[in-house]
Enzyme design. Sequence first.
Site: not given
Ligand code: PEP
Ligand code: MG
Length: 588
Positions: A212, A455, A479, A526
């Site tokens: 993140h 995910e 994920d 996403c």
């Molecule tokens: C993902 O897991 O692809 C996602 C968009 O969520 P995050 O990156 O916030 O875990």
């Molecule tokens: Mg995620």
Amino acid sequence: MTFAIHGIAVARGIAIGRAVVMGSGRADVAHYFITPEQVPAEIERIRVGRNAVVDEIHRLQQTIAGMGPKEAPHELSALLDVHLMLLQDEELITGIKHWITDRLYNAEWALTTQLEVLSRQFDDMEDDYLRERKADLEQVAERILRYMKGMGSPVAQPPAAKRKTQQDLLLDESVDVPLVLVAHDLSPADMLQFKQSVFAGFVTDVGGKTSHTAIVARSLDIPAAVGARGASNLVRQDDWVIIDGDSGVMIVDPSPIILAEYGFKQRQAELERGRLNRLRHTPAVTLDGQKVELLANIELPEDANAALQAGAVGVGLFRSEFLFMGRHGDMPDEEEQYLAYKRAVEGMEGLPVTIRTLDVGADKPLDELQRDAAHLNPALGLRAIRWSLSEPEMFRTQLRAILRAAAHGRVNLLVPMIAHATEIRQTLSLIDFARAELDNRGDVYGPVQVGAMIEIPAAALSLRTFLKYFDFLSIGTNDLIQYTLAIDRSDESVAHLYDPCHPAVLRLVADTISECRRQNKAVSVCGEMAGDPQFTRLLLGLGLRSFSMHPAQILTVKQQVLRADAARLEPWAREVVDSEDPALVMGV
Ligand code: PEP
Ligand code: MG
């Protein structure tokens, strides 16, 4: 001497500037430039902070003077003497004044910078006893910082500094040369602070491509690399460095020839940006006339502006957890959340906003406390919807806030990390419950489409259930890759195995898209894959028509869309997914 440190590329571009080296845990102090007129006030803040700590130690010394050796061992008073000595050390004070006066750093930043310089000197000491005094110095600095936090800053934080080109640099050796941050690690909450900061780029020792921290770096759109092992040890305060965010390399103390070469690359990148900017108002349509939706991922309501600027047609992922981070257990209440979501919705001027419910845990601790209490396998633990369902009061508070914000524009509600039918049913009934609570209160709220993130492989393999209950799906590839391949996405030591092109990952993505299309349900991606131009053609060929990514990526992906013929890509995409080595077929 010039040398290079290799890491993992996370955010494009070239940054050239002086290094600000930050030990771990120091990132939470403010970093901003002051004006020359504010110098005396900042020095005074340090002086007051230091004197307060000196007084505190004197008081402690008096208290322990009246105690016996059992309650107050001799070592304790010796330790306090050392702390007093360090507080009065000329090198600490002179150094801090230098950073404030000559570099115009704010007081906290000047203190932590000088701390870093002195820490290096302690590290180099031969004598064990003296070397260990580094910990005392850190404690002393920590106390001053804590005291100063209580004082508040009289200096308003100016807006982020303008990024400089190599040309500017050669002309200008004054205080405002670009600065790049070199740190051991930065938490996502630390990164949020940098949205307002002066840094033109950053490098960390640890971290993976989709950690993140890396994701927030990408959203800041500043060149960055993570997993550059040893960087914060090898680079010294104020060294000249180049960060090549395209290759993940940091060059320390570059020679004039290297500087010239990277200066050229930097100018080329700026020209390319200018060219891409012309596509802002061009609709994203493929050569064969397929309309493609390019949405933005945001972390804070204020990011809606960047989303609009980049030409996004909505927000595909609002990571609401960033509103909750670094608040030391003080959660935003319903009103605060409602106002934040409303700001994002209004900021998007009628375009849809997909708000994801809280996704905390794993590499997104709410604060240091939660990080300390990390479980053995945090990514497999109480994360995201699991956490929300374990805190139903808190979850309903968030749901009510989202539903109320939906009265101000088009809102979709997205549920992260969901895998079980029981979780689905519980979530939907809590949404109904939240609506009923608002009805009872007589509060206004709006309609929402409810979607789930795909995910976890288990979710991708239970699409029938998911499509029965949800209005839309959004594939979180970050994920999905982590859990399909059992690779910690924030661990740089296994980053080479974190492979979006693994046939198993592509199979899950392909099947999710095709099943949604077959059932006429909206689907988007996403995760970071959606913003990576290397995957645009593949995802289009698999039938994806909705991509959500950092605003900074939108124009690059749009360019790929404009050049693609979706119908012709279909057989090729099938071949890629069916192959043993998809990356080879894709030519990446
Ligand atoms: C993902 O897991 O692809 C996602 C968009 O969520 P995050 O990156 O916030 O875990
Ligand atoms: Mg995620």
